[in-house]
Design a protein around this motif. Structure first.
Motif, PDB file in Angstrom:
ATOM      1  N   LEU A   1       0.801  -1.227   0.000  1.00 23.88           N
ATOM      2  CA  LEU A   1       0.000   0.000   0.000  1.00 23.88           C
ATOM      3  C   LEU A   1       0.835   1.279   0.000  1.00 23.88           C
ATOM      4  O   LEU A   1       0.348   2.334  -0.401  1.00 23.88           O
ATOM      5  N   LEU A   2       2.070   1.207   0.450  1.00 18.23           N
ATOM      6  CA  LEU A   2       2.899   2.418   0.586  1.00 18.23           C
ATOM      7  C   LEU A   2       3.000   3.246  -0.700  1.00 18.23           C
ATOM      8  O   LEU A   2       2.845   4.465  -0.648  1.00 18.23           O
ATOM      9  N   PRO A   3       3.234   2.648  -1.868  1.00 14.41           N
ATOM     10  CA  PRO A   3       3.335   3.484  -3.074  1.00 14.41           C
ATOM     11  C   PRO A   3       2.008   4.113  -3.507  1.00 14.41           C
ATOM     12  O   PRO A   3       1.991   4.962  -4.396  1.00 14.41           O
ATOM     13  N   GLY A   4       0.924   3.745  -2.872  1.00 13.09           N
ATOM     14  CA  GLY A   4      -0.376   4.310  -3.222  1.00 13.09           C
ATOM     15  C   GLY A   4      -0.576   5.741  -2.759  1.00 13.09           C
ATOM     16  O   GLY A   4      -1.496   6.426  -3.217  1.00 13.09           O
ATOM     17  N   THR A   5       0.269   6.214  -1.886  1.00 11.22           N
ATOM     18  CA  THR A   5       0.075   7.562  -1.345  1.00 11.22           C
ATOM     19  C   THR A   5       0.321   8.652  -2.375  1.00 11.22           C
ATOM     20  O   THR A   5      -0.307   9.707  -2.321  1.00 11.22           O
ATOM     21  N   GLN A   6       1.215   8.417  -3.319  1.00  6.66           N
ATOM     22  CA  GLN A   6       1.489   9.445  -4.327  1.00  6.66           C
ATOM     23  C   GLN A   6       0.224   9.799  -5.109  1.00  6.66           C
ATOM     24  O   GLN A   6      -0.036  10.972  -5.393  1.00  6.66           O
ATOM     25  N   GLY A   7      -0.565   8.802  -5.441  1.00  6.37           N
ATOM     26  CA  GLY A   7      -1.821   9.062  -6.133  1.00  6.37           C
ATOM     27  C   GLY A   7      -2.771   9.897  -5.293  1.00  6.37           C
ATOM     28  O   GLY A   7      -3.476  10.772  -5.806  1.00  6.37           O
ATOM     29  N   LEU A   8      -2.787   9.635  -3.994  1.00  3.19           N
ATOM     30  CA  LEU A   8      -3.628  10.432  -3.092  1.00  3.19           C
ATOM     31  C   LEU A   8      -3.147  11.877  -3.025  1.00  3.19           C
ATOM     32  O   LEU A   8      -3.953  12.812  -2.983  1.00  3.19           O
ATOM     33  N   TYR A   9      -1.827  12.063  -3.024  1.00  2.38           N
ATOM     34  CA  TYR A   9      -1.279  13.421  -2.987  1.00  2.38           C
ATOM     35  C   TYR A   9      -1.642  14.187  -4.265  1.00  2.38           C
ATOM     36  O   TYR A   9      -2.002  15.357  -4.215  1.00  2.38           O
ATOM     37  N   GLY A  10      -1.527  13.528  -5.397  1.00  3.01           N
ATOM     38  CA  GLY A  10      -1.904  14.160  -6.663  1.00  3.01           C
ATOM     39  C   GLY A  10      -3.384  14.499  -6.696  1.00  3.01           C
ATOM     40  O   GLY A  10      -3.785  15.566  -7.168  1.00  3.01           O
ATOM     41  N   LEU A  11      -4.201  13.589  -6.163  1.00  3.54           N
ATOM     42  CA  LEU A  11      -5.642  13.825  -6.100  1.00  3.54           C
ATOM     43  C   LEU A  11      -5.958  15.023  -5.217  1.00  3.54           C
ATOM     44  O   LEU A  11      -6.810  15.859  -5.558  1.00  3.54           O
ATOM     45  N   LEU A  12      -5.266  15.137  -4.098  1.00  4.59           N
ATOM     46  CA  LEU A  12      -5.459  16.274  -3.197  1.00  4.59           C
ATOM     47  C   LEU A  12      -5.149  17.594  -3.901  1.00  4.59           C
ATOM     48  O   LEU A  12      -5.934  18.548  -3.844  1.00  4.59           O
ATOM     49  N   VAL A  13      -4.019  17.660  -4.595  1.00  2.00           N
ATOM     50  CA  VAL A  13      -3.651  18.879  -5.323  1.00  2.00           C
ATOM     51  C   VAL A  13      -4.664  19.146  -6.436  1.00  2.00           C
ATOM     52  O   VAL A  13      -5.053  20.298  -6.675  1.00  2.00           O
ATOM     53  N   GLY A  14      -5.133  18.095  -7.090  1.00  2.00           N
ATOM     54  CA  GLY A  14      -6.159  18.258  -8.119  1.00  2.00           C
ATOM     55  C   GLY A  14      -7.440  18.859  -7.561  1.00  2.00           C
ATOM     56  O   GLY A  14      -8.018  19.787  -8.133  1.00  2.00           O
ATOM     57  N   PHE A  15      -7.900  18.348  -6.416  1.00  2.00           N
ATOM     58  CA  PHE A  15      -9.107  18.883  -5.774  1.00  2.00           C
ATOM     59  C   PHE A  15      -8.920  20.338  -5.355  1.00  2.00           C
ATOM     60  O   PHE A  15      -9.813  21.167  -5.547  1.00  2.00           O
ATOM     61  N   ILE A  16      -7.786  20.642  -4.782  1.00  2.00           N
ATOM     62  CA  ILE A  16      -7.517  22.019  -4.353  1.00  2.00           C
ATOM     63  C   ILE A  16      -7.541  22.958  -5.557  1.00  2.00           C
ATOM     64  O   ILE A  16      -8.099  24.049  -5.498  1.00  2.00           O
ATOM     65  N   THR A  17      -6.944  22.512  -6.657  1.00  2.00           N
ATOM     66  CA  THR A  17      -6.911  23.317  -7.875  1.00  2.00           C
ATOM     67  C   THR A  17      -8.315  23.527  -8.430  1.00  2.00           C
ATOM     68  O   THR A  17      -8.699  24.657  -8.769  1.00  2.00           O
ATOM     69  N   LEU A  18      -9.097  22.453  -8.523  1.00  2.00           N
ATOM     70  CA  LEU A  18     -10.467  22.570  -9.037  1.00  2.00           C
ATOM     71  C   LEU A  18     -11.320  23.468  -8.148  1.00  2.00           C
ATOM     72  O   LEU A  18     -12.140  24.245  -8.639  1.00  2.00           O
ATOM     73  N   SER A  19     -11.115  23.383  -6.864  1.00  2.00           N
ATOM     74  CA  SER A  19     -11.846  24.235  -5.936  1.00  2.00           C
ATOM     75  C   SER A  19     -11.434  25.701  -6.112  1.00  2.00           C
ATOM     76  O   SER A  19     -12.284  26.602  -6.124  1.00  2.00           O
ATOM     77  N   LYS A  20     -10.131  25.940  -6.265  1.00  2.00           N
ATOM     78  CA  LYS A  20      -9.616  27.301  -6.400  1.00  2.00           C
ATOM     79  C   LYS A  20     -10.176  28.006  -7.635  1.00  2.00           C
ATOM     80  O   LYS A  20     -10.501  29.183  -7.589  1.00  2.00           O
ATOM     81  N   ILE A  21     -10.313  27.277  -8.730  1.00  2.00           N
ATOM     82  CA  ILE A  21     -10.798  27.905  -9.969  1.00  2.00           C
ATOM     83  C   ILE A  21     -12.319  27.852 -10.095  1.00  2.00           C
ATOM     84  O   ILE A  21     -12.884  28.335 -11.076  1.00  2.00           O
ATOM     85  N   GLY A  22     -12.989  27.254  -9.099  1.00  2.00           N
ATOM     86  CA  GLY A  22     -14.443  27.289  -9.061  1.00  2.00           C
ATOM     87  C   GLY A  22     -15.152  26.163  -9.779  1.00  2.00           C
ATOM     88  O   GLY A  22     -16.378  26.167  -9.853  1.00  2.00           O
ATOM     89  N   ILE A  23     -14.424  25.197 -10.282  1.00  2.00           N
ATOM     90  CA  ILE A  23     -15.060  24.070 -10.976  1.00  2.00           C
ATOM     91  C   ILE A  23     -15.919  23.268  -9.991  1.00  2.00           C
ATOM     92  O   ILE A  23     -17.027  22.876 -10.306  1.00  2.00           O
ATOM     93  N   LEU A  24     -15.414  23.029  -8.791  1.00  2.00           N
ATOM     94  CA  LEU A  24     -16.156  22.235  -7.807  1.00  2.00           C
ATOM     95  C   LEU A  24     -17.270  23.029  -7.141  1.00  2.00           C
ATOM     96  O   LEU A  24     -18.288  22.467  -6.772  1.00  2.00           O
ATOM     97  N   GLY A  25     -17.088  24.313  -6.963  1.00  2.00           N
ATOM     98  CA  GLY A  25     -18.085  25.132  -6.280  1.00  2.00           C
ATOM     99  C   GLY A  25     -19.183  25.659  -7.177  1.00  2.00           C
ATOM    100  O   GLY A  25     -20.158  26.217  -6.702  1.00  2.00           O
ATOM    101  N   GLY A  26     -19.019  25.537  -8.466  1.00  2.00           N
ATOM    102  CA  GLY A  26     -20.019  26.038  -9.394  1.00  2.00           C
ATOM    103  C   GLY A  26     -19.861  27.502  -9.752  1.00  2.00           C
ATOM    104  O   GLY A  26     -20.611  28.029 -10.564  1.00  2.00           O
ATOM    105  N   ASN A  27     -18.902  28.197  -9.157  1.00  2.00           N
ATOM    106  CA  ASN A  27     -18.647  29.602  -9.468  1.00  2.00           C
ATOM    107  C   ASN A  27     -17.316  29.712 -10.184  1.00  2.00           C
ATOM    108  O   ASN A  27     -16.287  29.993  -9.571  1.00  2.00           O
ATOM    109  N   LEU A  28     -17.329  29.480 -11.469  1.00  2.00           N
ATOM    110  CA  LEU A  28     -16.109  29.484 -12.259  1.00  2.00           C
ATOM    111  C   LEU A  28     -15.430  30.846 -12.186  1.00  2.00           C
ATOM    112  O   LEU A  28     -16.038  31.880 -12.458  1.00  2.00           O
ATOM    113  N   ALA A  29     -14.179  30.843 -11.781  1.00  2.00           N
ATOM    114  CA  ALA A  29     -13.414  32.079 -11.634  1.00  2.00           C
ATOM    115  C   ALA A  29     -12.928  32.560 -12.993  1.00  2.00           C
ATOM    116  O   ALA A  29     -12.780  31.779 -13.929  1.00  2.00           O
ATOM    117  N   ALA A  30     -12.675  33.846 -13.075  1.00  2.00           N
ATOM    118  CA  ALA A  30     -12.059  34.412 -14.269  1.00  2.00           C
ATOM    119  C   ALA A  30     -10.545  34.248 -14.104  1.00  2.00           C
ATOM    120  O   ALA A  30      -9.918  34.962 -13.321  1.00  2.00           O
TER     121      ALA A  30
END
Length: 161
Positions: free
Chosen positions: A57-86
């Motif tokens: 299971l140890l090498p599986g953490t990298q995928g989780l880290y990438g997923l976390l950064v992906g979620f943070i990015t999508l949230s920052k630009i408004g894709i997840l919140g529904g308010n797409l940023a300019a």
């Protein structure tokens, strides 16, 4: 709207995608490598299943880290919140660049950690009492994935939209 009007968002989405895809691929490769070694050990001694599963299971953490950064990015630009940023092009490119560390390091460290975990599984196969020591070898590789996660996380969060 044309793609040119949304080029900043496209670059930011590309960054999120790279973080998730590359880090996830590294984890998939690493978990696969370690899983092959673990399967051989369990075939010979089913009682070692729990120990080798933890190693796999140890090498599986990298995928989780990438997923976390992906979620943070999508949230920052408004894709997840529904308010797409300019997002202008330069900001989109900065977000893309901020996502690269975890994507690239996640790919390389996931694969490397899988190889190291496979070797550690070999230690457990012959000397189960050395599990703690064996665990340190793949954990050392994890350090660099954590550093990449940290820099991507801080960089994405530090970009003003």
């Amino acid at each position: 709207m044309s793609i040119m009007e949304n080029l900043g968002i496209v670059y930011a989405l590309l960054g999120a995608s790279i973080a998730v895809l590359l880090a996830g691929a590294g984890s998939a490769i690493g978990v696969g490598i370690a899983g092959q070694a673990a399967s051989g050990v369990v075939t010979e001694d089913p009682n070692k299943f729990a120990q080798v599963l933890i190693m796999q299971l140890l090498p599986g953490t990298q995928g989780l880290y990438g997923l976390l950064v992906g979620f943070i990015t999508l949230s920052k630009i408004g894709i997840l919140g529904g308010n797409l940023a300019a997002v202008d092009v330069s900001t989109g490119l900065m977000i893309l660049a901020a996502c690269l560390p975890i994507g690239i390091v996640g790919l390389i460290s996931g694969k490397s950690q899988g190889k190291t975990a496979a070797a550690a599984i070999g230690i457990v196969a012959k000397k189960p009492d050395q599990f703690g020591k064996a665990m340190l070898f793949p954990a050392m590789v994890e350090t660099y994935a954590i550093l990449a996660l940290l820099i991507s996380f801080l960089a994405v969060n530090g970009i003003q939209i």
